[in-house]
Design an enzyme around this catalytic site. Structure first.
Site, PDB file in Angstrom:
ATOM      1  CG  ASP A   5      19.327  13.793   7.189  1.00 22.88           C
ATOM      2  OD1 ASP A   5      18.622  13.801   8.213  1.00 22.88           O
ATOM      3  OD2 ASP A   5      18.894  14.119   6.064  1.00 22.88           O
ATOM      4  CD  GLU A  31      16.368  11.068  10.097  1.00 23.87           C
ATOM      5  OE1 GLU A  31      15.186  11.426  10.204  1.00 23.87           O
ATOM      6  OE2 GLU A  31      17.034  11.252   9.062  1.00 23.87           O
TER       7      GLU A  31
END
EC number: 2.4.1.19
Length: 704
Positions: A251, A279
């Site tokens: 993330d 991401e």
């Protein structure tokens, strides 16, 4: 074996029946290959929203919404629910060969002051314990066993950027960002004597530097240059690797230094190599060279937001057309060294659902067909196959509405997932545009002699397609989608010309041929970074059943295993740098090279290098260069930077977190580069520094 649809015209009925009864529906997914996902289809699951298989582990009290009417709260989904949907065939019949689950670690239990909870898994509390509302370690083990026995890999989400919501001035805010090591408190945000967290306020997203060293919203931001935090997070991910996970989605990679993340990837690849992607959010039309640099240099792939945003612009709101999409395909093939490893999607948990209320589902079907026949690793967001709708968070995270296997999208995914397993062109092939206008896009993927040709018409009128050429050999080809999207048959002549045909309005056709390759041809190498002794997996075709050899440039590597389509080797003991890999089969036939594997000097650590009194004029930046590959080997064109000078230190002090070899005697200098590429070197002797075996450090020197 040639495409069945080409052979149908000539095979006698009895023989045809025998072939149909003998032919497998799809090649079995290789769950042992944890570094190559190019022929897989990933299914992204928000664990709490998928299926409640064990109501006994549901939360109680204010953080639970039993009927899921409050989408900010837990709704009961768990690992048992996923197990059930593997066992009943829902995911396997869909053709899914990998699932991406919510971060499995223990999250905060407190209710956020705004009424939010940690149902999504992104507010970690203890990375060495499970989220009890998903299950315990025995449940997780059963999930892994069930997935693997059904040909499904498991990817876990991972949040090394932050813990949970916190306010420096209010220790009672949520759980104060507290983080634990298997139940033992390491620290919290408002009482942080060991400097585990950044205390620089929230980012305004004004610069790359600002987004790294300040908090993302109200989330307590880790100082990854802290040795305790560095070692804790690396220990934690190894725990989950040892539990058998097959991949990691990281993330918020844009909000952590590339240097620390490269050291993380080196640690992972030395322990248990698995496919890892991050991401890095990009908006519609946004192109960020730093994004490309990260994907090419960090050792990690990325979620392909350029692909996702462009296909949404074409098929959701019409703000772009197929010319724009084709331009994106061409530019990203240039910008990403490993474009086939970038993870593609049409929607996810951070954007509105592709399907929306009171609209036709046709464009969702078209988007899925394009996704599954394009380069990259395709990911299906849970419920897209059921046409789930919803705007931005939390409406895009509604509970799974149904498990209907008869929807058109379910059938499209199932069909093309099988084709992706069987035809290597979809996993490894280059993309060639064959026919295009604003409404129509016909593109070809090819690998060796295997070819997939896809024709898409997103317009409301049919088109007569003339002057189409293809690499498909002469013959007649039926639509692999079996008219799920109003496809048609085509005839290919000996010169590759396709007879004129009508492409239906809002229609898609897929035609293909699958041919085995006799000589060695590499389709994928993973990972593309590693030190001497690390394991590297090479997949492709035509390697032969008898062992040959694998070269890194002209250096031989030790072969660990060998088959016709997969080879495992050990990185040879060579000078650090970039190498081209080739396979030589037992008959001395050599493959074309697979380029730019990076051999690291050794184990990596993240070190913050800083320099005082480095004054510059407007448009001039500071870089660092040194005596090892990781510092550019004294080549100013390969120098590390541009360095930062706003948050952790302020101008004229510059700093940068860099991944460098552990236990290494470094020599280095700082250089100034202007916008024209002119370089000014430091004077005096080289700076020297011996790196630690593990952990992190900060080195501050004066400009000479």
């Amino acid at each position: 074996m040639k495409n069945l649809t080409v052979l149908l015209k000539t095979i006698p009925l009895a023989l045809l029946l025998f072939i149909l009864l003998s032919l497998p529906t799809a090649a079995q997914a290789d769950v042992t290959n944890k570094v190559n996902y190019t022929r897989d289809v990933i299914y992204q699951i928000v664990t709490d929203r998928f299926s409640d298989g064990d109501p006994s582990n549901n939360p109680t009290g204010a953080i639970y919404s039993q009927d899921c009417s409050d989408l900010h709260k837990y709704c009961g989904g768990d690992w048992q629910g996923i197990i059930d949907k593997i066992n009943d065939g829902y995911l396997t019949d869909l053709g899914i060969t990998a699932i991406w689950i919510s971060q499995p670690v223990e999250n905060v239990y407190a209710l956020h002051p705004s009424g939010y909870t940690s149902y999504h898994g992104y507010w970690a509390r203890d990375y060495k314990r499970t989220n009890p509302f998903y299950g315990d370690f025995s449940d997780f083990d059963r999930l892994m066993d069930t997935a693997h026995s059904n040909g499904i890999k498991v990817i876990m989400d991972f949040t090394p950027n932050h813990s949970s919501p916190a306010l420096e001035t209010d220790p009672s805010y949520a759980e104060n960002g507290a983080v634990y090591n298997d139940g033992v408190l390491i620290g919290n945000y408002s009482n942080d004597p060991n400097n585990l967290f950044h205390h620089n306020g929230g980012t305004d997203f004004s610069s790359y530097e600002d987004s790294i060293y300040r908090n993302l919203y109200d989330l307590a931001d880790y100082d990854l240059n802290n040795t305790v935090m560095d070692q804790y997070l690396k220990e934690s991910i190894k725990l989950w690797l040892d539990k058998g996970i097959d991949g990691i989605r990281v993330d918020a990679v844009k909000h952590m230094s590339e240097g620390w993340q490269t050291s993380l990837m080196s640690d992972i690849y030395a322990h248990e190599p698995v496919f890892t992607f991050g991401e890095w959010f990009l908006g519609s039309g946004e192109v960020d060279p730093q994004n490309h640099h990260f994907a090419n240099e960090s050792g990690m792939s990325l979620l392909d937001f350029q692909f996702g945003q462009t296909i949404r612009d074409v098929l959701m709101d019409g703000s772009s057309n197929w010319y724009d999409f084709n331009e994106m395909i061409a530019s990203t093939e240039e910008d990403y060294d490993e474009v086939i490893d970038q993870v593609t999607f049409i929607d996810n948990h951070d954007m509105s659902r592709f399907s929306f209320e009171q609209s036709s589902n046709r464009h969702t079907d078209i988007a899925l067909a394009v996704l599954l026949t394009s380069r990259g690793v395709p990911t299906i967001y849970y419920g897209t196959e059921q046409y789930l709708t919803g705007g931005n968070d939390p409406e895009n995270r509604k509970p799974m509405s149904d498990f209907d296997r008869t929807t058109n999208s379910y059938q499209i995914i199932s069909t093309l997932a099988s084709l992706r397993q069987n035809n290597p062109a979809l996993g490894y092939g280059n993309t060639s545009e064959r026919w295009i206008n604003s409404d129509v896009y016909i593109y070809e993927r090819s690998f060796g002699d295997s070819v997939v040709l896809t024709a898409v018409n997103s317009g409301d009128t049919s088109y007569t397609i003339n002057n189409l050429n293809t690499s498909l050999p002469q013959g007649q080809y039926t639509d692999e989608l079996q008219q799920l999207l109003d496809g048609n048959e085509i005839t290919v002549n000996s010169n590759g010309a396709v007879d004129s045909f009508q492409l239906s309005a809002n229609g898609v056709s897929v035609w293909q041929i699958t041919e085995e390759h006799a000589s060695p041809l590499i389709g994928h190498v993973g990972p593309m970074m590693g030190k001497h002794g690390n394991t590297v997996t090479i997949t492709g075709e035509g390697f032969g059943d008898n062992e040959g050899s694998v070269l890194f440039d002209s250096d031989f590597s030790d072969v660990l295993s060998w088959s016709d389509t997969k080879i495992e080797v050990s990185v040879p003991d060579v000078t650090a740098g970039h190498y081209d890999i080739s396979v030589v089969n037992a008959g001395d036939s050599q493959s074309p090279t697979y380029d730019k594997f990076e051999v690291l000097t050794g184990d990596q650590v993240s070190i913050r290098f800083a320099v005082n009194n480095a004054t510059t004029s407007l448009g001039t930046n500071l870089y660092m260069v040194g005596n090892v590959n990781e510092l550019g080997n004294w080549d100013p064109d390969q120098a590390i930077g541009p360095m930062f000078n706003q948050v952790m230190y302020q101008y004229p002090t510059w700093y940068y977190d860099i991944s460098v070899p552990a236990e290494e005697n470094l020599e280095y200098k700082f250089i100034k580069k202007d916008s024209s590429g002119n370089v000014v070197w430091e004077s005096g002797n080289n700076h020297t520094y011996t790196t630690p075996a593990t952990g992190t450090d900060t080195v501050l020197v004066d400009w000479q």
